[in-house]
Write a protein that holds these residues in place. Structure first.
Motif, short mmCIF file in Angstrom:
data_model
loop_
_atom_site.label_atom_id
_atom_site.label_comp_id
_atom_site.label_asym_id
_atom_site.label_seq_id
_atom_site.Cartn_x
_atom_site.Cartn_y
_atom_site.Cartn_z
N LYS A 85 27.93 -15.06 37.36
CA LYS A 85 26.58 -14.52 37.51
C LYS A 85 26.49 -13.22 36.71
CE LYS A 85 24.65 -14.21 41.62
NZ LYS A 85 24.34 -13.75 43.01
N VAL A 86 25.32 -12.95 36.13
CA VAL A 86 25.07 -11.70 35.41
C VAL A 86 23.98 -10.94 36.14
CG1 VAL A 86 24.33 -10.64 33.24
CG2 VAL A 86 25.78 -12.69 33.20
N VAL A 87 24.27 -9.68 36.49
CA VAL A 87 23.32 -8.84 37.21
C VAL A 87 22.98 -7.64 36.34
CG1 VAL A 87 22.90 -7.49 39.30
CG2 VAL A 87 24.32 -9.55 39.41
N LEU A 88 21.70 -7.51 36.00
CA LEU A 88 21.24 -6.42 35.15
C LEU A 88 20.68 -5.28 35.99
CD1 LEU A 88 19.34 -8.54 32.47
CD2 LEU A 88 21.73 -7.80 32.43
N GLU A 89 20.47 -4.15 35.33
CA GLU A 89 19.86 -3.01 36.02
C GLU A 89 18.48 -3.36 36.54
OE1 GLU A 89 18.42 1.39 34.56
OE2 GLU A 89 20.40 0.68 33.92
N ILE A 90 17.74 -4.16 35.79
CA ILE A 90 16.39 -4.51 36.19
C ILE A 90 16.23 -6.02 36.16
CG2 ILE A 90 15.43 -4.36 33.86
CD1 ILE A 90 12.91 -3.18 35.10
N GLU A 91 15.44 -6.52 37.08
CA GLU A 91 15.18 -7.96 37.18
C GLU A 91 14.26 -8.35 36.02
OE1 GLU A 91 13.42 -11.41 37.67
OE2 GLU A 91 12.16 -9.86 38.55
N LEU A 92 14.78 -9.20 35.12
CA LEU A 92 14.09 -9.45 33.85
C LEU A 92 12.79 -10.23 34.00
CD1 LEU A 92 16.62 -10.30 31.02
CD2 LEU A 92 15.00 -8.42 31.14
N ASP A 93 12.69 -11.10 34.99
CA ASP A 93 11.48 -11.91 35.11
C ASP A 93 10.24 -11.04 35.31
OD1 ASP A 93 12.87 -14.22 34.76
OD2 ASP A 93 13.04 -14.69 36.89
N GLY A 94 10.42 -9.86 35.91
CA GLY A 94 9.29 -8.95 36.11
C GLY A 94 9.19 -7.89 35.04
N ALA A 95 10.00 -8.01 33.97
CA ALA A 95 10.05 -6.98 32.94
C ALA A 95 9.57 -7.49 31.59
CB ALA A 95 11.47 -6.43 32.82
N ALA A 96 8.74 -8.53 31.56
CA ALA A 96 8.15 -8.98 30.31
C ALA A 96 7.27 -7.86 29.75
CB ALA A 96 7.32 -10.23 30.54
N PRO A 97 7.16 -7.76 28.43
CA PRO A 97 6.37 -6.66 27.84
C PRO A 97 4.95 -6.56 28.40
CG PRO A 97 7.62 -7.79 26.13
CD PRO A 97 7.82 -8.57 27.40
N GLU A 98 4.31 -7.70 28.64
CA GLU A 98 2.94 -7.66 29.16
C GLU A 98 2.91 -7.08 30.57
OE1 GLU A 98 4.53 -10.34 28.05
OE2 GLU A 98 3.59 -10.62 26.07
N ARG A 99 3.92 -7.41 31.37
CA ARG A 99 3.99 -6.89 32.73
C ARG A 99 4.26 -5.38 32.71
NH1 ARG A 99 2.09 -6.48 37.58
NH2 ARG A 99 3.64 -6.20 39.23
N ILE A 100 5.16 -4.93 31.83
CA ILE A 100 5.46 -3.51 31.72
C ILE A 100 4.21 -2.75 31.31
CG2 ILE A 100 6.81 -1.77 30.50
CD1 ILE A 100 8.38 -3.48 32.49
N GLN A 101 3.46 -3.28 30.36
CA GLN A 101 2.24 -2.62 29.91
C GLN A 101 1.24 -2.52 31.05
OE1 GLN A 101 -0.15 -4.59 26.80
NE2 GLN A 101 -0.19 -2.63 25.75
N GLN A 102 1.10 -3.58 31.81
CA GLN A 102 0.18 -3.57 32.94
C GLN A 102 0.59 -2.52 33.97
OE1 GLN A 102 0.10 -7.25 35.14
NE2 GLN A 102 -1.18 -6.41 36.77
N LEU A 103 1.87 -2.47 34.31
CA LEU A 103 2.35 -1.50 35.30
C LEU A 103 2.19 -0.07 34.80
CD1 LEU A 103 5.62 -3.33 36.42
CD2 LEU A 103 3.57 -2.98 37.81
N THR A 104 2.45 0.13 33.51
CA THR A 104 2.31 1.47 32.94
C THR A 104 0.87 1.93 32.99
OG1 THR A 104 4.21 1.06 31.49
CG2 THR A 104 2.76 2.90 30.91
N LEU A 105 -0.06 1.04 32.71
CA LEU A 105 -1.47 1.40 32.78
C LEU A 105 -1.89 1.70 34.21
CD1 LEU A 105 -3.00 -1.19 30.28
CD2 LEU A 105 -2.79 1.28 29.95
#
Length: 308
Positions: A85-105
């Motif tokens: 298993k690979v565990v990243l600092e952030i869960e990638l499914d919720g870190a798509a560029p469009e999602r990041i832009q939405q959250l930042t706004l």
């Protein structure tokens, strides 16, 4: 607004540019001239943590890299191959560029009619205008955004101008490899958490972050080169000096960005150790080192920790 994401020992403690710290600290979005690059230790920025049942490989990540920084060291490739298993600092499914832009706004825009100019001192604003112009950005497009967004955006744009690409960061590289190999992917945090972390800084802390980033941007080209060199040679002591000494000038920011998160991650790593299958955990390199780093926290809990 153009969307942004968002090491080396000397005889004295050096001050690491804020933007360079972002290269190692955060998945979403971090040393000085004249210093000598660290000598190779024959190690990588990878540690093996063992319990009686299993092991976890802990890899310190650089979130922006260049094509020439690959391939990764053989020890890293071997740990990836062994991991179930690979565990990243952030869960990638919720870190798509469009999602990041939405959250930042949602979090990063002023909602009270305030502007960037009104939220920082005049000298900070004028420096932001100058730095933005150097990067081809009209400061007027930054007016609706809080200082933390402006700091991370300009730092990210500068890193990209220097040839560093978030899509080539260690995290995303290994995430792609994991998907190709059908290895399960998970995250220690969410995009929502990381953005809320920045948005939770006080107005004073946000301006300090922006001002330090702006003032030190000219140092970034030499700084990043040395940070990557320290990472590649596995020089944990040098990276600890670089990443942590400067941040302690702002103890609350240091606690929120580093120490609190490290403590939240340790129980998750312990659960992985209890599962019985080998796992690879990939987090920003600054989180592994220092007295309050993940490695020392795990040692204090009785785990065997060995650099590879």
């Amino acid at each position: 607004m153009r969307r942004g994401c968002f090491g080396m020992r000397t005889n004295r403690i050096v001050r690491l540019p804020a933007a360079a710290r972002l290269l190692c600290l955060l998945f979403l979005l971090p040393a000085l001239a004249g210093a000598q690059a660290p000598a190779s230790s024959g190690k990588s920025f990878l540690w093996e943590v063992r319990s009686d049942r299993s092991r976890v490989f802990l890899l310190g990540s650089i979130h922006f890299l260049r094509g020439e920084d690959y391939p990764l060291q053989q020890t890293i490739e071997e740990s990836f191959a062994r991991a179930k298993k690979v565990v990243l600092e952030i869960e990638l499914d919720g870190a798509a560029p469009e999602r990041i832009q939405q959250l930042t706004l949602e979090k990063g825009l002023f909602r009270n009619g305030k502007t960037l100019r009104q939220s920082v001192a005049p000298e900070t604003y004028e420096l932001a205008r100058s730095r933005a112009k150097e990067l081809g950005v009209d400061v007027e497009t930054l007016e609706p955004f809080k200082p933390w967004v402006v700091a991370l955006t300009l730092a990210s744009l500068k890193l990209k101008k220097l040839g560093y690409d978030p899509s080539l960061g260690v995290d995303r590289y290994l995430a792609r490899r994991a998907k190709e190999a059908n290895k399960p992917l998970a995250g220690l945090e969410t995009a929502e958490f990381q953005i809320a972390l920045f948005d939770g800084f006080s107005a004073r802390e946000q301006e300090q972050m922006l001002l330090q980033t702006l003032r030190e941007m000219d140092l970034l080209d030499k700084s990043v080169e040395r940070i990557v060199q320290s990472w590649r040679t596995g020089d944990a002591a040098a990276l600890a000096d670089l990443m942590l000494a400067s941040m302690r000038q702002y103890p609350e920011v240091h606690r929120k960005l580093i120490e609190d998160r490290n403590r939240r991650w340790v129980p998750q790593i312990e659960r992985l150790l209890a599962e019985g299958d080998d796992a690879l955990v990939v987090v920003g390199a600054a989180h592994l080192v220092g007295e309050a780093g993940v490695l020392e926290l795990l040692r204090a809990r009785g785990y065997r920790v060995e650099q590879k």
